[in-house]
Write a protein that holds these residues in place. Sequence first.
Motif, mmCIF file in Angstrom:
data_model
loop_
_atom_site.group_PDB
_atom_site.id
_atom_site.type_symbol
_atom_site.label_atom_id
_atom_site.label_comp_id
_atom_site.label_asym_id
_atom_site.label_seq_id
_atom_site.Cartn_x
_atom_site.Cartn_y
_atom_site.Cartn_z
ATOM 1 N N ALA A 45 -32.947 2.458 4.498
ATOM 2 C CA ALA A 45 -34.462 2.784 4.515
ATOM 3 C C ALA A 45 -35.291 1.003 4.751
ATOM 4 C CB ALA A 45 -34.881 3.462 3.624
ATOM 5 N N ASP A 46 -36.631 0.933 5.708
ATOM 6 C CA ASP A 46 -36.900 0.205 5.799
ATOM 7 C C ASP A 46 -37.332 -0.753 4.505
ATOM 8 O OD1 ASP A 46 -38.495 -2.887 5.824
ATOM 9 O OD2 ASP A 46 -39.470 -1.263 7.786
ATOM 10 N N TRP A 79 -39.751 -17.880 22.027
ATOM 11 C CA TRP A 79 -38.596 -17.094 21.561
ATOM 12 C C TRP A 79 -38.653 -15.581 21.216
ATOM 13 C CZ3 TRP A 79 -38.011 -15.176 16.808
ATOM 14 C CH2 TRP A 79 -38.888 -15.678 15.952
ATOM 15 N N THR A 80 -37.749 -14.722 21.090
ATOM 16 C CA THR A 80 -37.395 -13.012 20.437
ATOM 17 C C THR A 80 -36.301 -12.962 19.894
ATOM 18 O OG1 THR A 80 -36.069 -12.651 22.617
ATOM 19 C CG2 THR A 80 -38.317 -12.205 22.555
ATOM 20 N N SER A 81 -35.666 -12.595 19.072
ATOM 21 C CA SER A 81 -35.383 -12.109 18.102
ATOM 22 C C SER A 81 -35.021 -10.561 17.123
ATOM 23 C CB SER A 81 -34.058 -12.965 16.949
ATOM 24 O OG SER A 81 -33.981 -12.684 16.410
ATOM 25 N N ALA A 82 -34.711 -10.941 16.134
ATOM 26 C CA ALA A 82 -34.749 -9.618 15.091
ATOM 27 C C ALA A 82 -34.325 -10.297 13.883
ATOM 28 C CB ALA A 82 -33.100 -8.793 15.107
ATOM 29 N N CYS A 83 -35.717 -9.529 13.271
ATOM 30 C CA CYS A 83 -35.888 -10.271 11.798
ATOM 31 C C CYS A 83 -34.286 -10.033 10.809
ATOM 32 C CB CYS A 83 -36.618 -8.879 11.351
ATOM 33 S SG CYS A 83 -36.809 -9.950 9.440
ATOM 34 N N ARG A 84 -34.005 -11.489 9.973
ATOM 35 C CA ARG A 84 -32.744 -11.118 9.587
ATOM 36 C C ARG A 84 -32.374 -10.082 8.562
ATOM 37 N NH1 ARG A 84 -32.695 -16.963 6.517
ATOM 38 N NH2 ARG A 84 -34.702 -16.535 4.755
ATOM 39 N N ARG A 85 -33.918 -9.345 8.031
ATOM 40 C CA ARG A 85 -33.757 -9.050 6.715
ATOM 41 C C ARG A 85 -33.727 -7.068 7.123
ATOM 42 N NH1 ARG A 85 -37.486 -12.379 3.123
ATOM 43 N NH2 ARG A 85 -35.814 -14.038 2.488
ATOM 44 N N CYS A 86 -34.790 -7.040 8.361
ATOM 45 C CA CYS A 86 -35.085 -5.553 7.656
ATOM 46 C C CYS A 86 -34.752 -5.291 9.583
ATOM 47 C CB CYS A 86 -36.322 -6.005 8.186
ATOM 48 S SG CYS A 86 -37.343 -5.700 8.632
ATOM 49 N N LEU A 87 -34.335 -6.408 11.190
ATOM 50 C CA LEU A 87 -33.946 -6.155 12.190
ATOM 51 C C LEU A 87 -35.444 -5.810 12.822
ATOM 52 C CD1 LEU A 87 -30.784 -4.491 10.895
ATOM 53 C CD2 LEU A 87 -31.325 -6.546 11.848
ATOM 54 N N ALA A 88 -36.600 -5.591 12.176
ATOM 55 C CA ALA A 88 -37.793 -5.514 13.378
ATOM 56 C C ALA A 88 -37.627 -6.372 14.331
ATOM 57 C CB ALA A 88 -39.004 -5.596 12.597
ATOM 58 N N PRO A 89 -38.621 -6.154 15.459
ATOM 59 C CA PRO A 89 -38.317 -6.595 16.674
ATOM 60 C C PRO A 89 -38.876 -8.783 16.520
ATOM 61 C CG PRO A 89 -38.856 -5.034 17.396
ATOM 62 C CD PRO A 89 -38.429 -5.271 16.272
ATOM 63 N N VAL A 90 -38.969 -9.910 16.574
ATOM 64 C CA VAL A 90 -39.835 -10.370 15.922
ATOM 65 C C VAL A 90 -39.612 -11.671 16.987
ATOM 66 C CG1 VAL A 90 -37.734 -11.910 14.995
ATOM 67 C CG2 VAL A 90 -40.228 -12.040 14.316
ATOM 68 N N PRO A 145 -34.401 -15.978 12.048
ATOM 69 C CA PRO A 145 -36.371 -15.457 11.976
ATOM 70 C C PRO A 145 -35.821 -14.641 10.923
ATOM 71 C CG PRO A 145 -35.104 -15.414 13.981
ATOM 72 C CD PRO A 145 -34.005 -15.745 13.110
ATOM 73 N N LEU A 146 -37.265 -14.367 10.243
ATOM 74 C CA LEU A 146 -37.657 -13.157 10.321
ATOM 75 C C LEU A 146 -39.212 -12.557 10.617
ATOM 76 C CD1 LEU A 146 -38.166 -15.136 5.646
ATOM 77 C CD2 LEU A 146 -35.726 -13.190 6.520
ATOM 78 N N CYS A 147 -39.388 -11.432 10.102
ATOM 79 C CA CYS A 147 -40.651 -10.293 10.268
ATOM 80 C C CYS A 147 -42.845 -11.156 10.038
ATOM 81 C CB CYS A 147 -40.342 -9.337 10.580
ATOM 82 S SG CYS A 147 -40.457 -8.659 9.101
ATOM 83 N N ARG A 148 -41.934 -11.245 8.652
ATOM 84 C CA ARG A 148 -42.925 -11.665 7.430
ATOM 85 C C ARG A 148 -42.912 -12.729 6.765
ATOM 86 N NH1 ARG A 148 -44.733 -6.206 6.166
ATOM 87 N NH2 ARG A 148 -43.872 -6.037 4.109
ATOM 88 N N PRO A 149 -43.027 -13.659 5.971
ATOM 89 C CA PRO A 149 -42.191 -14.390 4.560
ATOM 90 C C PRO A 149 -41.560 -13.510 3.998
ATOM 91 C CG PRO A 149 -44.204 -15.372 5.708
ATOM 92 C CD PRO A 149 -44.335 -14.287 5.972
ATOM 93 N N ASP A 150 -42.752 -12.697 3.163
ATOM 94 C CA ASP A 150 -42.024 -11.517 1.976
ATOM 95 C C ASP A 150 -41.734 -10.332 2.693
ATOM 96 O OD1 ASP A 150 -44.237 -10.611 3.550
ATOM 97 O OD2 ASP A 150 -45.048 -9.754 2.365
ATOM 98 N N CYS A 151 -41.057 -10.106 3.949
ATOM 99 C CA CYS A 151 -39.962 -9.121 4.393
ATOM 100 C C CYS A 151 -39.068 -8.940 3.150
ATOM 101 C CB CYS A 151 -39.227 -9.345 5.506
ATOM 102 S SG CYS A 151 -38.446 -8.428 6.604
ATOM 103 N N ALA A 152 -39.184 -7.475 2.681
ATOM 104 C CA ALA A 152 -38.262 -6.502 1.731
ATOM 105 C C ALA A 152 -36.926 -6.342 2.078
ATOM 106 C CB ALA A 152 -38.617 -5.960 1.295
ATOM 107 N N GLY A 153 -36.695 -6.528 4.001
ATOM 108 C CA GLY A 153 -35.398 -5.792 4.097
ATOM 109 C C GLY A 153 -34.958 -4.524 4.432
#
Length: 177
Positions: A141-142, A68-79, A126-134
Amino acid sequence: MAARELVINVADLLRRPGARRHERLSGPVGPLVVVDTTVAGGTPAELDVTLEWVSEGVLASGSAATRWTSACRRCLAPVDGPAEAEFRELFEPHAREGESYPLEGDRIDLEPLAREALLLSLPLAPLCRPDCAGLCPTCGADLNLGPCPCPPEPADPRWAALDQLAQLDQLGDGPVP
């Protein structure tokens, strides 16, 4: 139209009660969409299934997997990531809606089963990583790349007394009695 790759002839099972057969199949199941998480049309799903003739029809047990593909729910990076689901479903001549799948003559179509199982396994947020700061809610700003240039928000004067207690506790003086 069903994906031909996921339609299986089970005539050999229907002639021998208790017969069992193992299959590994690959075929498209997309498009699937849950919120912003998608499995694109044409994306193959891998099925590992054991088919068994039971008194009611053909029992299909196994697993399905795809990407599957999506955008990170916090920073919107592709995941992206794997979607994996296990199933155990019955195919019978007179399928009951929501309870079993149709056994059409001597064929079963595993696509609807795979679609439903995989759809339920897609992540809602989904998250790009568990500690995503958003992202910074002010400037966008990311925050994974570092702090943003925004000035800190002014303290709410209604919380001033509690802020003083917190500062005393951080200094090691302990809470004020």
